[in-house]
Design an enzyme around this catalytic site. Sequence first.
Site, PDB file in Angstrom:
ATOM      1  N   GLY A  48       0.834  -1.199   0.000  1.00 44.13           N
ATOM      2  CA  GLY A  48       0.000   0.000   0.000  1.00 44.13           C
ATOM      3  C   GLY A  48       0.865   1.244   0.000  1.00 44.13           C
ATOM      4  O   GLY A  48       2.063   1.180   0.271  1.00 44.13           O
ATOM      5  N   GLU A  83       5.319  -6.195   7.269  1.00 47.26           N
ATOM      6  CA  GLU A  83       4.672  -5.124   8.037  1.00 47.26           C
ATOM      7  C   GLU A  83       5.279  -4.859   9.407  1.00 47.26           C
ATOM      8  O   GLU A  83       5.199  -3.731   9.898  1.00 47.26           O
ATOM      9  CB  GLU A  83       3.171  -5.400   8.199  1.00 47.26           C
ATOM     10  CG  GLU A  83       2.351  -5.173   6.943  1.00 47.26           C
ATOM     11  CD  GLU A  83       2.379  -6.344   5.975  1.00 47.26           C
ATOM     12  OE1 GLU A  83       3.007  -7.372   6.297  1.00 47.26           O
ATOM     13  OE2 GLU A  83       1.767  -6.221   4.903  1.00 47.26           O
ATOM     14  N   ASP A 110      -2.225  -7.518   7.072  1.00 50.31           N
ATOM     15  CA  ASP A 110      -3.607  -7.112   6.792  1.00 50.31           C
ATOM     16  C   ASP A 110      -4.037  -7.627   5.417  1.00 50.31           C
ATOM     17  O   ASP A 110      -3.593  -8.692   4.999  1.00 50.31           O
ATOM     18  CB  ASP A 110      -3.759  -5.585   6.955  1.00 50.31           C
ATOM     19  CG  ASP A 110      -3.061  -4.778   5.884  1.00 50.31           C
ATOM     20  OD1 ASP A 110      -2.098  -5.286   5.276  1.00 50.31           O
ATOM     21  OD2 ASP A 110      -3.478  -3.626   5.642  1.00 50.31           O
TER      22      ASP A 110
HETATM   23  C1  QUE Z   1       6.675  -2.855   4.930  1.00 46.56           C
HETATM   24  C2  QUE Z   1       5.609  -2.526   4.141  1.00 46.56           C
HETATM   25  C3  QUE Z   1       5.786  -1.835   2.934  1.00 46.56           C
HETATM   26  C4  QUE Z   1       7.086  -1.503   2.563  1.00 46.56           C
HETATM   27  C5  QUE Z   1       8.174  -1.842   3.352  1.00 46.56           C
HETATM   28  C6  QUE Z   1       7.945  -2.511   4.536  1.00 46.56           C
HETATM   29  C7  QUE Z   1       4.697  -1.437   2.091  1.00 46.56           C
HETATM   30  C8  QUE Z   1       5.015  -0.703   0.909  1.00 46.56           C
HETATM   31  C9  QUE Z   1       6.342  -0.414   0.598  1.00 46.56           C
HETATM   32  C10 QUE Z   1       6.775   0.341  -0.547  1.00 46.56           C
HETATM   33  C11 QUE Z   1       7.957   0.004  -1.199  1.00 46.56           C
HETATM   34  C12 QUE Z   1       8.415   0.755  -2.267  1.00 46.56           C
HETATM   35  C13 QUE Z   1       7.715   1.861  -2.686  1.00 46.56           C
HETATM   36  C14 QUE Z   1       6.528   2.204  -2.021  1.00 46.56           C
HETATM   37  C15 QUE Z   1       6.084   1.453  -0.960  1.00 46.56           C
HETATM   38  O1  QUE Z   1       7.331  -0.833   1.417  1.00 46.56           O
HETATM   39  O2  QUE Z   1       3.517  -1.728   2.397  1.00 46.56           O
HETATM   40  O3  QUE Z   1       5.864   3.291  -2.432  1.00 46.56           O
HETATM   41  O4  QUE Z   1       8.159   2.626  -3.732  1.00 46.56           O
HETATM   42  O5  QUE Z   1       4.010  -0.293   0.111  1.00 46.56           O
HETATM   43  O6  QUE Z   1       9.010  -2.848   5.329  1.00 46.56           O
HETATM   44  O7  QUE Z   1       4.352  -2.849   4.520  1.00 46.56           O
END
Ligand code: QUE
Length: 339
Positions: A66, A138, A146
């Site tokens: 997300g 998470e 989730d």
């Molecule tokens: C835990 C997470 C997420 C995460 C890293 C975590 C997550 C998520 C992203 C993410 C990664 C790269 C991106 C971005 C989001 O990283 O939910 O916009 O460019 O979306 O340790 O839950």
Amino acid sequence: MSEQNLIMAREGAAGTLLMNRPKALNALDLPMIQAFQAAIDAWKGDAAVKLVVLEGAGGRAFCAGGDVRAVRDAAIAGDRAPVSAFFTEEYAVNEGIAAFGKPWVSLIDGVCMGGGIGLAIHNGPRVVTENALLAMPETAIALFPDVGTSHVLPKLPGQLGIWLALTGARLRGADALHAGLATHHVPAGSLPALRAALVQSGDAAVVERFAATPPPASFDAHRATIERCFAQPTVLAIIAALEEEGGEWALQQVAILRRMSPTSLCVSLELLRRGAGMTLRECLDAELVLTGSVVHDHPDFREGVRSVLVDKGSTPAWTPSALEAVDPAAIAGMFTPGR
Ligand code: QUE
């Protein structure tokens, strides 16, 4: 905007969906989630759509999860409504995919974490390639498993789901298949032909023709340890069991757990234990309650996203900082609606 970030098309007997936010590893924002709902609503009752094919653009990711940066910004601003809308609509999509009534074929050829898993896990087939990398990361950002994974992870064999959720262990394609997260292992080079066959036939069973036998699971040597240690009733008991087990791998798991948000570890374990006996909808409702408690009413989520995504690689300062200081009553309170 939503049309660019989720490209929706009718091709042959299929509805096709391409997550197209490659710079953010196709992480889900609210317009994308709303476009998913529109696709479900348009295609669920359309008899000409025999199945859906879901892919990620850019060659590196299926979907990284997300848009937790945007959620963090809203939390810092004290803005509850957009956060509630994001998770409510995201979880409705997860439920909609589960109840779609036709195959929802996910082609996972890269990073697939958190919210990405939620788009694939409630229906199938779920195809992984040698480039797939699946994780529930998470606890590193003080969230919790989730998108309905609290319904799925407790059912994986040998406490694998508890291990995955608490440590955020990354699984390659073959490992994801052996863990039960994926259903078919297909070489990346065969994906264009598989996609063409799905679109042309409208028959998800064609996946079988493309599936290859994967290598053994990299965690095979640790299955007994995982099953014994991650069945313990509390996170501290899990850590004690791993320390008693000893050896490089078990102690590495302890070090990983000790870096995660202590509150998040306790919330996640409690959620997965409860989720084992709940329906998908009950799990999503419990998750929705937790999003409020975790995102707005506790400092760790903001700090976790800061340390992982904003100031990349910095050490998070958790509240409380140690598992030993987590108050069980505070954890139980986070599951109570309407705080
Ligand atoms: C835990 C997470 C997420 C995460 C890293 C975590 C997550 C998520 C992203 C993410 C990664 C790269 C991106 C971005 C989001 O990283 O939910 O916009 O460019 O979306 O340790 O839950």
